[in-house]
Design a protein around this motif. Structure first.
Motif, PDB file in Angstrom:
ATOM      1  N   THR A 187      42.983  28.925   4.651  1.00 13.05           N
ATOM      2  CA  THR A 187      44.225  28.346   5.175  1.00 13.05           C
ATOM      3  C   THR A 187      45.460  29.042   4.580  1.00 13.05           C
ATOM      4  O   THR A 187      46.580  29.036   4.842  1.00 13.05           O
ATOM      5  CB  THR A 187      44.492  26.623   4.793  1.00 13.05           C
ATOM      6  N   LYS A 233      49.684  28.909  12.055  1.00 17.94           N
ATOM      7  CA  LYS A 233      48.974  28.160  13.061  1.00 17.94           C
ATOM      8  C   LYS A 233      49.232  28.945  14.391  1.00 17.94           C
ATOM      9  O   LYS A 233      48.323  29.088  15.305  1.00 17.94           O
ATOM     10  CB  LYS A 233      49.640  26.851  13.313  1.00 17.94           C
ATOM     11  N   ASP A 263      45.979  30.235  16.572  1.00 18.17           N
ATOM     12  CA  ASP A 263      45.868  29.765  17.881  1.00 18.17           C
ATOM     13  C   ASP A 263      45.575  31.184  18.807  1.00 18.17           C
ATOM     14  O   ASP A 263      44.708  30.910  19.680  1.00 18.17           O
ATOM     15  CB  ASP A 263      46.997  28.944  18.430  1.00 18.17           C
ATOM     16  N   ASP A 319      45.127  22.602  11.090  1.00 16.72           N
ATOM     17  CA  ASP A 319      45.007  21.075  11.037  1.00 16.72           C
ATOM     18  C   ASP A 319      44.104  20.321  10.079  1.00 16.72           C
ATOM     19  O   ASP A 319      44.442  19.253   9.709  1.00 16.72           O
ATOM     20  CB  ASP A 319      44.581  20.787  12.618  1.00 16.72           C
ATOM     21  N   LYS A 320      42.956  21.045   9.928  1.00 13.86           N
ATOM     22  CA  LYS A 320      41.837  20.072   9.115  1.00 13.86           C
ATOM     23  C   LYS A 320      41.732  20.687   7.651  1.00 13.86           C
ATOM     24  O   LYS A 320      40.863  20.142   6.898  1.00 13.86           O
ATOM     25  CB  LYS A 320      40.534  20.574   9.696  1.00 13.86           C
ATOM     26  N   ARG A 321      42.586  21.547   7.283  1.00  9.19           N
ATOM     27  CA  ARG A 321      42.970  22.087   6.099  1.00  9.19           C
ATOM     28  C   ARG A 321      41.597  22.539   5.412  1.00  9.19           C
ATOM     29  O   ARG A 321      40.770  22.478   4.445  1.00  9.19           O
ATOM     30  CB  ARG A 321      43.247  21.154   4.872  1.00  9.19           C
ATOM     31  N   ARG A 323      41.181  25.369  13.954  1.00  4.36           N
ATOM     32  CA  ARG A 323      41.176  23.938  13.242  1.00  4.36           C
ATOM     33  C   ARG A 323      41.552  24.143  11.860  1.00  4.36           C
ATOM     34  O   ARG A 323      41.738  23.395  10.913  1.00  4.36           O
ATOM     35  CB  ARG A 323      40.057  23.156  13.533  1.00  4.36           C
TER      36      ARG A 323
END
Length: 224
Positions: free
Chosen positions: A46, A54, A58, A40-42, A37
């Protein structure tokens, strides 16, 4: 050290090893959830990868999940085997065939055996996951390398060069990218910067050279 000090020392050492192993094992699902995450959730980190991050997160999250699930599976299997063997030994001890009940019920010994089994199980689960999630990518990369360099060229390539090209393919598959550079207008334009600290693990980077330009590539201080 006297006997009492030795017992205290080794009991503390074993306890720390068990606590560390158990804590690391229980944290695997948390790490897997968090890493997946990050984009996606910053969440923090990151910027660890500059491109395809990403895909990499993953893959890494899946690696940790598979490690955790493999640990659970082999822990259950080991528990069943240990229970059956322990029951058989206990029954044999009751029948006076041999008496090891006192030996088996010593807490330090049981703790030592349990810690050793737990560590072995987790190491086995890790290498099993590594074989399926990492080593398998190198096997899958070989046909791609043969297409890129040709079968005849591949057969005469030194093993070091084969592994280097395979590693570049694997890095692309899991999303590690060094940089995307475009040579245009007499300048080098960086579209994606190198992937921070992870860039040292390999590429490949993407280099686009527009018509009318020439680029000299170097590797190890020599033109490549």
């Amino acid at each position: 050290m006297n006997r009492r000090e030795q017992v205290i020392f080794w009991s503390g050492t074993i306890l720390l090893a068990v606590c560390f192993s158990l804590t690391a094992w229980l944290l695997l699902p948390l790490f897997a959830w968090y890493i997946k995450r990050i984009p996606d959730k910053r969440l923090p980190m990151t910027d660890l990868l500059a491109s395809n991050h990403k895909r990499f997160y993953d893959w890494l999250s899946g690696f940790l999940w598979d490690w955790f699930k493999s640990s659970i599976f082999w822990t259950i299997i080991a528990g069943v085997i240990i229970a059956l063997v322990g029951a058989a030994i206990w029954i044999a001890s009751e029948s006076k065939l041999f008496s090891i009940r006192d030996w088996l019920t010593q807490p330090p010994l049981m703790l030592l055996v349990g810690c050793g089994i737990f560590i072995v199980i987790n190491l086995h689960a890790f290498f099993e996951t590594k074989s399926g999630k990492w080593d398998a990518l190198f096997w899958q990369a070989e046909p791609t390398v043969r297409v890129l360099v040709g079968n005849e060229e591949y057969e005469i390539m030194p093993e070091e060069d084969r592994q280097r090209v395979k590693r570049n393919i694997v890095d692309s598959l899991i999303g590690i990218n060094k940089a995307t550079l475009v040579v245009a207008g007499g300048k080098i334009q960086t579209h994606n910067p190198p992937a921070g600290d992870l860039a040292k693990f390999g590429g490949p980077g993407i280099l686009i050279v527009q018509e009318g330009h020439a680029v000299v590539l170097e590797r190890g201080g020599r033109r490549s």
